[in-house]
Design an enzyme around this catalytic site. Sequence first.
Site, PDB file in Angstrom:
ATOM      1  CB  SER A  85       9.038 -31.550 -14.555  1.00 12.88           C
ATOM      2  OG  SER A  85       7.781 -31.428 -13.916  1.00 12.88           O
ATOM      3  CG  ASP A 135       5.026 -23.665 -13.377  1.00  8.77           C
ATOM      4  OD1 ASP A 135       4.588 -24.267 -12.373  1.00  8.77           O
ATOM      5  OD2 ASP A 135       5.980 -24.090 -14.061  1.00  8.77           O
ATOM      6  CG  HIS A 191       7.710 -26.894 -12.761  1.00 12.65           C
ATOM      7  ND1 HIS A 191       6.625 -26.802 -13.612  1.00 12.65           N
ATOM      8  CD2 HIS A 191       8.092 -28.186 -12.764  1.00 12.65           C
ATOM      9  CE1 HIS A 191       6.369 -27.997 -14.130  1.00 12.65           C
ATOM     10  NE2 HIS A 191       7.242 -28.858 -13.629  1.00 12.65           N
TER      11      HIS A 191
END
Length: 403
Positions: free
Chosen positions: A141, A378, A381
Amino acid sequence: MATPKHSSSSSPSSFTSHFIIVLAIILLQYSGNIVTVSSVLLVGLKNHNNNNVHHRRPMLQANQSSCALFMGNWVHDDTYQPYQYSCPIIDPEFNCQMYGRPDTDYLKFRWQPANCQIPRFNGGEFAARMRGKSVMFVGDSLGRNQWESLICMISAGLPAASPTQIIRGDPLSVFKFLEYGITVSFYRAPYLVDIDSVQGKRVLRLGDIRGNGNAWTGVDVLSFNTGHWWTHKGALQGWDYMDVDGTLYQDMDRLVAMERGMRTWANWVDSNIDTTRCRVFFQGISPTHYNPSEWNAGSVSTAKSCYGETMPTTGSTGYPGIYPDQMKVVQVVLSSMNKPPFLLDITLLSAMRKDAHPSIYSGDLTAEQRANPDHSADCSHWCLPGLPDTWNQLFYTALFFLH
């Protein structure tokens, strides 16, 4: 998604430097741990004029002063944001402004390499140069993070009416700029090597990449990444068994497994990619920010994540945190290749950006999760717009201005 964990390693304490001008890579050695920092000799980018930078053709020359492309500092710059958060390709988990992030200073920092200026990204220029060609990001990702950023950056430089098409799938998603015949794709392969289903179990084939590799042939520009998924355990683990030369293992040293898998990938690149017609890149390990004590040395912090961070790390004399063990594996494997890719060495510059993660401003979080950032933020990312736009500016520089 990338793992919310850190891999541990010893912090480098001293270094000796030496130059090896081979494929424009400088190796800095920290107490026996080799830390690769890709550097390039950019003649013509130093002190350039922004108005005509896209008409200049810098060349590599070993007898000129060097620009360490991936070493430098973040400087505040209000003048440039390549696109808006309304870009429709951005996944909710990356769209921090859409999902309530209250600050915007993280959008106002520009990467300044040592000893040179680099061209700003020009979407129209990218489309014109890449007419009829294809770009594919392959990996996890973090590769998708960069893929979506690049699409938004190209789109912002084209007329709003320029036709596009998107085909989302798994493992392959394709975005097409129809007027230019350009495809920009993302192929999900977090380990790069194949995973097969055997009697309902997921078997990670450390020595086999033929299934995935078939999808990568014929592409004009390939950008690979892997790293985070190799350390996943428990519910985040993406496999049930590892296959090594026909023997199944329930577990093994994760870095050893990563090196085996990457060597399978490296052999595939050396054997199957014609580098005279295909440019190959490898994205360095994207760092995480889950432990404030790593970037606030000597201070006492009650925080347990990147939540609330609004400024980059400044004044660091070394790597701000724990240097990723996975990056050491990447360096070892790439250095052994006959046709090594260009290392987009974003690890150090990204480690400085503790402020650029989605934190709790990710579309897939509930109100309860947002209220508990220590467990739900998070910090793997990156927000879009945001840091991956700099990755793509450096990708753009390497693709068009380095020869």
